[in-house]
Design a protein around this motif. Structure first.
Motif, PDB file in Angstrom:
ATOM      1  N   GLU A 144       0.839  -1.190   0.112  1.00 44.81           N
ATOM      2  CA  GLU A 144      -0.059  -0.011  -0.195  1.00 44.81           C
ATOM      3  C   GLU A 144       0.820   1.449   0.108  1.00 44.81           C
ATOM      4  OE1 GLU A 144      -3.498   2.340  -0.200  1.00 44.81           O
ATOM      5  OE2 GLU A 144      -3.283   0.350  -0.480  1.00 44.81           O
ATOM      6  N   SER A 145       2.076   1.176   0.923  1.00 44.92           N
ATOM      7  CA  SER A 145       2.551   2.494   0.906  1.00 44.92           C
ATOM      8  C   SER A 145       3.988   2.377   1.430  1.00 44.92           C
ATOM      9  CB  SER A 145       1.785   3.238   2.056  1.00 44.92           C
ATOM     10  OG  SER A 145       1.900   2.891   3.197  1.00 44.92           O
ATOM     11  N   VAL A 146       5.009   3.299   1.123  1.00 51.53           N
ATOM     12  CA  VAL A 146       6.284   3.272   1.598  1.00 51.53           C
ATOM     13  C   VAL A 146       6.375   4.047   2.848  1.00 51.53           C
ATOM     14  CG1 VAL A 146       8.595   3.581   0.954  1.00 51.53           C
ATOM     15  CG2 VAL A 146       7.163   3.012  -0.829  1.00 51.53           C
ATOM     16  N   GLU A 147       6.892   3.330   4.106  1.00 52.80           N
ATOM     17  CA  GLU A 147       6.867   4.227   5.453  1.00 52.80           C
ATOM     18  C   GLU A 147       8.492   4.962   5.446  1.00 52.80           C
ATOM     19  OE1 GLU A 147       4.222   4.204   7.806  1.00 52.80           O
ATOM     20  OE2 GLU A 147       3.724   3.679   5.810  1.00 52.80           O
ATOM     21  N   GLU A 148       9.432   4.345   5.158  1.00 53.48           N
ATOM     22  CA  GLU A 148      10.994   4.860   5.158  1.00 53.48           C
ATOM     23  C   GLU A 148      11.920   3.768   4.159  1.00 53.48           C
ATOM     24  OE1 GLU A 148      12.439   4.697   9.025  1.00 53.48           O
ATOM     25  OE2 GLU A 148      12.285   2.472   9.322  1.00 53.48           O
ATOM     26  N   ALA A 208      14.188  -0.732   3.199  1.00 49.44           N
ATOM     27  CA  ALA A 208      12.803   0.030   3.376  1.00 49.44           C
ATOM     28  C   ALA A 208      11.982  -0.760   4.167  1.00 49.44           C
ATOM     29  CB  ALA A 208      12.199   0.229   1.819  1.00 49.44           C
ATOM     30  N   THR A 209      10.760   0.005   4.775  1.00 43.66           N
ATOM     31  CA  THR A 209       9.848  -0.545   5.207  1.00 43.66           C
ATOM     32  C   THR A 209       8.695  -0.211   4.772  1.00 43.66           C
ATOM     33  OG1 THR A 209      10.821  -0.579   7.853  1.00 43.66           O
ATOM     34  CG2 THR A 209       8.583  -0.503   7.574  1.00 43.66           C
ATOM     35  N   LEU A 210       7.786  -0.975   4.271  1.00 41.12           N
ATOM     36  CA  LEU A 210       6.598  -0.749   3.428  1.00 41.12           C
ATOM     37  C   LEU A 210       5.365  -1.291   4.502  1.00 41.12           C
ATOM     38  CD1 LEU A 210       8.769  -2.149   1.306  1.00 41.12           C
ATOM     39  CD2 LEU A 210       7.178  -0.756  -0.180  1.00 41.12           C
ATOM     40  N   LYS A 211       4.008  -0.825   4.224  1.00 40.81           N
ATOM     41  CA  LYS A 211       2.975  -1.202   4.503  1.00 40.81           C
ATOM     42  C   LYS A 211       2.182  -2.080   3.525  1.00 40.81           C
ATOM     43  CE  LYS A 211       2.588   0.810   8.832  1.00 40.81           C
ATOM     44  NZ  LYS A 211       2.568  -0.191  10.108  1.00 40.81           N
ATOM     45  N   THR A 212       1.448  -2.956   3.863  1.00 46.83           N
ATOM     46  CA  THR A 212       0.480  -3.897   3.133  1.00 46.83           C
ATOM     47  C   THR A 212      -0.737  -3.191   3.188  1.00 46.83           C
ATOM     48  OG1 THR A 212      -0.530  -5.303   4.671  1.00 46.83           O
ATOM     49  CG2 THR A 212       1.554  -5.953   3.752  1.00 46.83           C
ATOM     50  N   THR A 213      -1.918  -3.725   2.290  1.00 45.55           N
ATOM     51  CA  THR A 213      -3.116  -3.064   2.224  1.00 45.55           C
ATOM     52  C   THR A 213      -3.999  -3.277   3.497  1.00 45.55           C
ATOM     53  OG1 THR A 213      -3.568  -5.239   1.030  1.00 45.55           O
ATOM     54  CG2 THR A 213      -3.275  -3.042  -0.346  1.00 45.55           C
ATOM     55  N   HIS A 214      -3.068  -4.100   4.445  1.00 47.28           N
ATOM     56  CA  HIS A 214      -4.031  -4.596   5.504  1.00 47.28           C
ATOM     57  C   HIS A 214      -2.979  -3.939   6.892  1.00 47.28           C
ATOM     58  CE1 HIS A 214      -5.909  -7.439   3.159  1.00 47.28           C
ATOM     59  NE2 HIS A 214      -6.809  -7.228   3.816  1.00 47.28           N
ATOM     60  N   ASP A 215      -2.215  -2.866   6.439  1.00 45.00           N
ATOM     61  CA  ASP A 215      -1.605  -1.957   7.569  1.00 45.00           C
ATOM     62  C   ASP A 215      -0.398  -2.991   8.117  1.00 45.00           C
ATOM     63  OD1 ASP A 215      -1.005   0.553   8.632  1.00 45.00           O
ATOM     64  OD2 ASP A 215      -1.914  -0.079  10.297  1.00 45.00           O
ATOM     65  N   VAL A 216       0.191  -3.986   7.588  1.00 43.48           N
ATOM     66  CA  VAL A 216       1.164  -4.908   7.969  1.00 43.48           C
ATOM     67  C   VAL A 216       2.578  -4.325   7.762  1.00 43.48           C
ATOM     68  CG1 VAL A 216       2.261  -7.313   8.088  1.00 43.48           C
ATOM     69  CG2 VAL A 216      -0.414  -7.038   8.012  1.00 43.48           C
ATOM     70  N   ASN A 217       3.479  -4.438   8.537  1.00 42.83           N
ATOM     71  CA  ASN A 217       4.799  -3.955   8.077  1.00 42.83           C
ATOM     72  C   ASN A 217       5.606  -5.052   7.297  1.00 42.83           C
ATOM     73  OD1 ASN A 217       4.867  -1.574   9.321  1.00 42.83           O
ATOM     74  ND2 ASN A 217       6.178  -2.094  10.982  1.00 42.83           N
ATOM     75  N   VAL A 218       6.222  -4.633   6.257  1.00 45.78           N
ATOM     76  CA  VAL A 218       6.900  -5.386   5.330  1.00 45.78           C
ATOM     77  C   VAL A 218       8.448  -4.695   5.184  1.00 45.78           C
ATOM     78  CG1 VAL A 218       7.309  -6.233   3.152  1.00 45.78           C
ATOM     79  CG2 VAL A 218       4.930  -5.964   3.916  1.00 45.78           C
ATOM     80  N   ASN A 219       9.556  -5.481   5.804  1.00 44.57           N
ATOM     81  CA  ASN A 219      10.774  -5.083   5.692  1.00 44.57           C
ATOM     82  C   ASN A 219      11.671  -5.493   4.790  1.00 44.57           C
ATOM     83  OD1 ASN A 219      10.461  -3.218   8.306  1.00 44.57           O
ATOM     84  ND2 ASN A 219      10.166  -5.427   8.996  1.00 44.57           N
TER      85      ASN A 219
END
Length: 340
Positions: A202-206, A222-233
Motif C-alpha cells: 500500500e505505501s512506503v514508510e521509510e 525499506a519498510t512498507l505497509k500492506t493493504t492491511h497495514d502490516v509492516n514489510v521490511n
C-alpha cells in the motif's frame, strides 16, 4: 498438487519470433524457445557488427540484422523479445507497438520509471500483448506460497521480512550512471513484484540506500505497509560477495503460523497442524528438460506462448506490473542516503 505443463500445445509451429539484443538474456530466451519448438526463432537483431558477423557464421537457420526496422520489414515477426539494456526498452517497445507487432516480451525492468511505462500502456491496443520478464512469479515455490496465502493457511498476516541478494557488483563501476538507478530497479524489482503479488503493498514508510561500488544504490533497505497495514521490511543488494548466485527470501508470520520461501524451497509451520517442507526436486518433475537456467525462465516462456495461444493476458503483463513500478518509483522518491 502441481500438474506437469503440457507445453507442446502452446508452441505453435508457425509463430515467428525475433530476438532484439543478443546479450545474456537474448541468448537464454532464444535457446529456451528453440528447445521448446525448434526453429521458432527466425531473426536476431543486435547493433554490434561483430556479434552479427560472428554469430551468423555459427547459426545458419536464423537471419541476423543490425537494424530493427529492416528486420520488421523483411521478417514480419509475430513475437518480438526485447532483451537490450533497460535504457533502450522504452523506445524499442514503443516502436514495436507502433509498428503493429501483436506480441512483445520485454525483460525486466520494463522501463526506467512509471512515466515511461504509462506511456507504453497508452500505446497497447486491444489486440496486443506485452509481457514483462519478472520470472520469479513463475517459480513453483512462490506460486505454492501464493496458493497457501489465498487459502488463509497462516491466518491474519502480522509481519513480513524479505531480501534479495547477489554478489554481482563487488568492484567499482560507472556503468549505471546513465540509468541513474541501481540495485532496487535492477534486482529489487523481483522482490517488490513478488511481495506486491503475494501480500499487496500500500505505501512506503521509510527507505534508505548506500553507495559503495557505483554512483547509484548498491544497498537498499525499506519498510512498507500492506493493504492491511502490516509492516514489510526489505533488504536488497547486489554487492554481497557471499552470494555467488542471487537469492530471494521471503518470511511471512501470521496468527496461525509462519512461511519461509525461496526459489529453492518452501517451509511452513502451522499451529495445531502438519508442518510442510518442499524443495526444488519436488516441484519440477515433468517440466520440459530445458536445463539452461532456473526452471522459472522456461515456465515464463511457456506462459507467454500459452497466453498468445489462448488470447489471455499474461500474469506479468505490462498492466499487471504497473503497481510494481509505481512502488519502485515511490521507494526512490522516499529514499535517503544512509550515513554511518
Amino acid at each position: 498438487m502441481l500438474e506437469p505443463v503440457d507445453y507442446q500445445r502452446y508452441c505453435e509451429n508457425d509463430l515467428k519470433v525475433s530476438i532484439i539484443g543478443l546479450g545474456k538474456m537474448g541468448i537464454l530466451h532464444s535457446s529456451i524457445l528453440n528447445m521448446l519448438r525448434f526453429g521458432i526463432v527466425k531473426a536476431i537483431v543486435d547493433k554490434s557488427r561483430l556479434i552479427v558477423l560472428s554469430t551468423s557464421k555459427i547459426i545458419r537457420n536464423v537471419k541476423f540484422y543490425k537494424n530493427i526496422n529492416k528486420m520488421l520489414k523483411e521478417d514480419k515477426p509475430d513475437i518480438c523479445y526485447v532483451t537490450t539494456p533497460v535504457t533502450s526498452h522504452y523506445p524499442i517497445v514503443s516502436s514495436l507497438l507502433e509498428a503493429g507487432i501483436k506480441y512483445v516480451f520485454v525483460e525486466k525492468p520494463p522501463t526506467l520509471n512509471l512515466t515511461q511505462l504509462d506511456t507504453l500502456l497508452d500505446k497497447v491496443s486491444i489486440n496486443q500483448i506485452v509481457m514483462v520478464g519478472l520470472q520469479k512469479r513463475y517459480a513453483f515455490p512462490f506460486r505454492h506460497a501464493k496458493m497457501l496465502l489465498s487459502k488463509n493457511t497462516l491466518g491474519d498476516i502480522k509481519k513480513v521480512s524479505a531480501y534479495i541478494k547477489s554478489g554481482d557488483i563487488t568492484t567499482p563501476t560507472d556503468r549505471f550512471n546513465r540509468i541513474g538507478r541501481g540495485v532496487l530497479l535492477d534486482l529489487g524489482i523481483h522482490l517488490v513484484d513478488l511481495l506486491q503479488w503475494l501480500v499487496g503493498l500500500e505505501s512506503v514508510e521509510e527507505a534508505t540506500y548506500e553507495k559503495k561500488y557505483t554512483n547509484v544504490d548498491d544497498y537498499f533497505e525499506a519498510t512498507l505497509k500492506t493493504t492491511h497495514d502490516v509492516n514489510v521490511n526489505i533488504k536488497v543488494t547486489w554487492s554481497d560477495p557471499s552470494y555467488r548466485l542471487p537469492e530471494t527470501y521471503i518470511e511471512i508470520h501470521g496468527t496461525n503460523g509462519m512461511l519461509k520461501v525461496t526459489e529453492d524451497y518452501l517451509k511452513v509451520e502451522v499451529k495445531d497442524g502438519e508442518n510442510l517442507e518442499m524443495f526444488k526436486p519436488h516441484y519440477y518433475q515433468g517440466i520440459p528438460p530445458v536445463n539452461l537456467a532456473d526452471p522459472e525462465y522456461t515456465l515464463e516462456n511457456i506462459h507467454f506462448l500459452y497466453c498468445i495461444n489462448r488470447s489471455k493476458e499474461p500474469l506479468t503483463s505490462l498492466k499487471n506490473v504497473r503497481r510494481t513500478m509505481e512502488i519502485i518509483d515511490d521507494l526512490y522518491k522516499m529514499a535517503r542516503i544512509k550515513h554511518g
